[in-house]
Design a protein around this motif. Sequence first.
Motif, PDB file in Angstrom:
ATOM      1  N   LYS A 232       0.787  -1.238   0.000  1.00 33.95           N
ATOM      2  CA  LYS A 232       0.000   0.000   0.000  1.00 33.95           C
ATOM      3  C   LYS A 232       0.819   1.289   0.000  1.00 33.95           C
ATOM      4  N   GLY A 233       2.133   1.174   0.132  1.00 27.77           N
ATOM      5  CA  GLY A 233       2.966   2.382   0.247  1.00 27.77           C
ATOM      6  C   GLY A 233       2.813   3.292  -0.965  1.00 27.77           C
ATOM      7  N   LYS A 234       3.086   4.577  -0.747  1.00 30.71           N
ATOM      8  CA  LYS A 234       2.966   5.528  -1.865  1.00 30.71           C
ATOM      9  C   LYS A 234       4.333   5.763  -2.485  1.00 30.71           C
ATOM     10  N   LYS A 235       4.313   5.957  -3.803  1.00 37.24           N
ATOM     11  CA  LYS A 235       5.545   6.147  -4.574  1.00 37.24           C
ATOM     12  C   LYS A 235       6.401   7.295  -4.004  1.00 37.24           C
ATOM     13  N   GLY A 236       7.679   7.006  -3.847  1.00 36.23           N
ATOM     14  CA  GLY A 236       8.613   8.048  -3.426  1.00 36.23           C
ATOM     15  C   GLY A 236       8.588   8.366  -1.934  1.00 36.23           C
ATOM     16  N   GLU A 237       7.771   7.628  -1.159  1.00 39.36           N
ATOM     17  CA  GLU A 237       7.616   7.974   0.257  1.00 39.36           C
ATOM     18  C   GLU A 237       8.588   7.213   1.153  1.00 39.36           C
ATOM     19  N   THR A 238       8.858   7.840   2.295  1.00 42.44           N
ATOM     20  CA  THR A 238       9.649   7.188   3.346  1.00 42.44           C
ATOM     21  C   THR A 238       8.724   6.863   4.513  1.00 42.44           C
ATOM     22  N   TYR A 239       8.911   5.695   5.104  1.00 42.52           N
ATOM     23  CA  TYR A 239       8.120   5.309   6.283  1.00 42.52           C
ATOM     24  C   TYR A 239       9.062   4.944   7.417  1.00 42.52           C
ATOM     25  N   LEU A 240       8.800   5.508   8.577  1.00 44.64           N
ATOM     26  CA  LEU A 240       9.575   5.128   9.753  1.00 44.64           C
ATOM     27  C   LEU A 240       8.905   3.945  10.441  1.00 44.64           C
ATOM     28  N   VAL A 241       9.703   2.954  10.805  1.00 44.71           N
ATOM     29  CA  VAL A 241       9.150   1.743  11.395  1.00 44.71           C
ATOM     30  C   VAL A 241       9.769   1.518  12.773  1.00 44.71           C
ATOM     31  N   GLY A 242       8.926   1.501  13.780  1.00 45.67           N
ATOM     32  CA  GLY A 242       9.403   1.245  15.143  1.00 45.67           C
ATOM     33  C   GLY A 242       8.203   0.840  15.969  1.00 45.67           C
ATOM     34  N   SER A 243       8.418   0.100  17.062  1.00 44.16           N
ATOM     35  CA  SER A 243       7.217  -0.356  17.767  1.00 44.16           C
ATOM     36  C   SER A 243       7.025   0.350  19.110  1.00 44.16           C
ATOM     37  N   ASN A 244       7.413   1.623  19.149  1.00 41.15           N
ATOM     38  CA  ASN A 244       7.167   2.441  20.335  1.00 41.15           C
ATOM     39  C   ASN A 244       7.745   1.770  21.581  1.00 41.15           C
ATOM     40  N   ASN A 245       8.856   1.090  21.380  1.00 38.14           N
ATOM     41  CA  ASN A 245       9.411   0.248  22.435  1.00 38.14           C
ATOM     42  C   ASN A 245      10.811   0.737  22.789  1.00 38.14           C
ATOM     43  N   ASP A 246      10.897   2.062  23.086  1.00 39.89           N
ATOM     44  CA  ASP A 246      12.231   2.567  23.409  1.00 39.89           C
ATOM     45  C   ASP A 246      12.579   2.193  24.846  1.00 39.89           C
TER      46      ASP A 246
END
Length: 641
Positions: A232-246
Amino acid sequence: MKLLVTGGAGFIGANFVYYWLEKHPGDEIRVIDALTYAGNLENLRPIIKKIKFFEADINDRAKVHDAIKGVDAIVHFAAESHVDRSIFDPSRYWQTNVRGTALLLDEAVKLKVPRFHHISTDEVYGELPLNSDEKFTEKTPYSPRPDNLYALSKAEADNVVLDFSKKTDMFITISNCSNNYGPYQFPEKFIPIAVTNLIDGIRVPLHGDGRNVRDWIHTSDHASAIDLILEKGKKGETYLVGSNNDRDNKYIAERVVTLFGKGLDEIRHVPDRHSNDRRYAIDATKIITELGWKPKVGRENFDDGLKETIKWYRNNQDWWRPLLKRRAMITDDNRAISAFITLDRETGKTKFIFGRFEEKDKSEVKKSDLKEHFVEENLVRHEIVMKNLRAKKWYQDSSSMIKEEIDKLALDPSTFGYVEDLAARADTLVGDTILRLTKIVHAEEKFGIYGIATWFEVVDNKKEMRSEGFYSWGWGPKSGAKLLVLVRRKGEITHFAFQREQKFPAGGVMYNLAGGFPRLNESVLDFIIRSLKRDLNLDVRNNGVTLNEIISLGRVSPDTGMTNNHPNLYAVIVDFEEKKYPEVQAGDKFEENVGIVLWPVGEISEMVNKCDDSYFLAAMARLTLSGIYTINLSENSRKND
Ligand code: NAD
């Protein structure tokens, strides 16, 4: 769908392949992997018949061509991925992470591959302060610490990917992910070291104060995020991936030890490692809200993720035990000396063990390990530095005269380090915004070493303007290295080796560590070999003296307020052969008024008191505290005389 996974024999890549085969059993999976020290075909053994495997470097165009032909999508994991190793073998990082990525994209465009997803890291954003709630978002500007060469090369790889995305029609996306954990992680990273040490009854090393924070994500959650971005990602986009588990490292060590069923006295504090950023944390709102991603393990089930990981390492000792013996190799330019980078389990740090290039070593070393070392490292680095610099608002707003001057300084090997330091200067400091660089004042050239005073125009958060400046000399922060040379005879450290020199600035004859400024195209290893010869007359290329081990002790600034000169410190262990140096016996002092000094380690207290070389004192303190090497300092020491 036909999917090509680069670096699929590595930790995250392999986990992704398992995930994909289960989720999309009808798809054809190809894996291209150079099987570097970190790659492991065993990671894919159970499913090897279900995939097509190409053993190849992503810089090998012909092989990349074969692997790519006909695929519908590429997921690009292949990279050199270990920060500590990048200190000693930086060229490999540029070669794979930057150039390999560019070649892959170039070939993918030529072969009209419709879809490309690039895997990156949150380290490209630099570090966050410890006591804040700030998190990285897709809008955070890139600012990797300049001495974290892994992060720098990944940042540049991202730039390359974004360039292709803008200039071609290929559907490209990027994800920047936080720290992964799970099965198949090479036992040189924090959680696997902790678990495998506990299995073998070795305490868990905790670096520094243990407060460094990372956002931990299970590889299965990372895989589901990539799957969703592909869908589903959009062309040219960046996505940050993390599970809020700092979580801070102390918490991780304590949870692992506890879930393993042991007490907290199994944790051992050791001094921090080089380039250890304080905090990374990810705000994953975009992928959650726009694509509907939800991590399954996430923060809530972190204990379960850890338990499952511990169980996996307990049940798969056949997998990780051989890896403990694996060593990555680097060589000097003459190929006469090889260094093996290997893990010290007690301290969780990387060690560099040296030796002559011997027949028996050759069998362990693949051809691919020998090529492309130290190639054009600094030329690529020049490009990266200039890109970083041009991205800074303060630089853009400086006058064209200043820009021209900086361009010139960047092409001069002796001032390249100065520009590298400038390129790393963010637009904002705490409460201050750097508006522009206004003046560069040079000391007279005839002094032989450059000296530059640099002036910036700065505005604070009350809108008050002021000037700020600093003075740099030599190479700026990439100012080479000082070497604490330890002499070993018959397996025992017996002496420190110094030079005694007339030092003009200090106005006297001083004890001085070997080292200084590297040449632009010189590798760390060659620089150390050259310094030993030049400063101490120790020729490790000839018989009699053997370079044995190098321990990185981080960087030290002699005066943080005034100059930006900031060299690396290394402890260098050299072996003296009995035959060649019969006169140097344990306890004997060998001192020339001007020249080499071999000082017995037993008389360390006297040297600590009389030597005013702050690098020596810092290196001694770091080495003795590091736990990586034990020197019997008390032996033969004079008492109260
Ligand atoms: P890894 O070192 O375990 O795996 C990397 C793989 O790439 C290995 O199998 C290696 O053989 C292969 N490789 C290296 N150089 C190659 C070359 N020139 N040609 C072909 N193959 C090559 O690393 P990892 O931890 O699995 O990381 C995978 C990717 O994820 C990397 O791009 C890394 O930057 C990124 N990443 C990792 C983390 C993490 O926590 N480990 C976090 C965020 C992003």
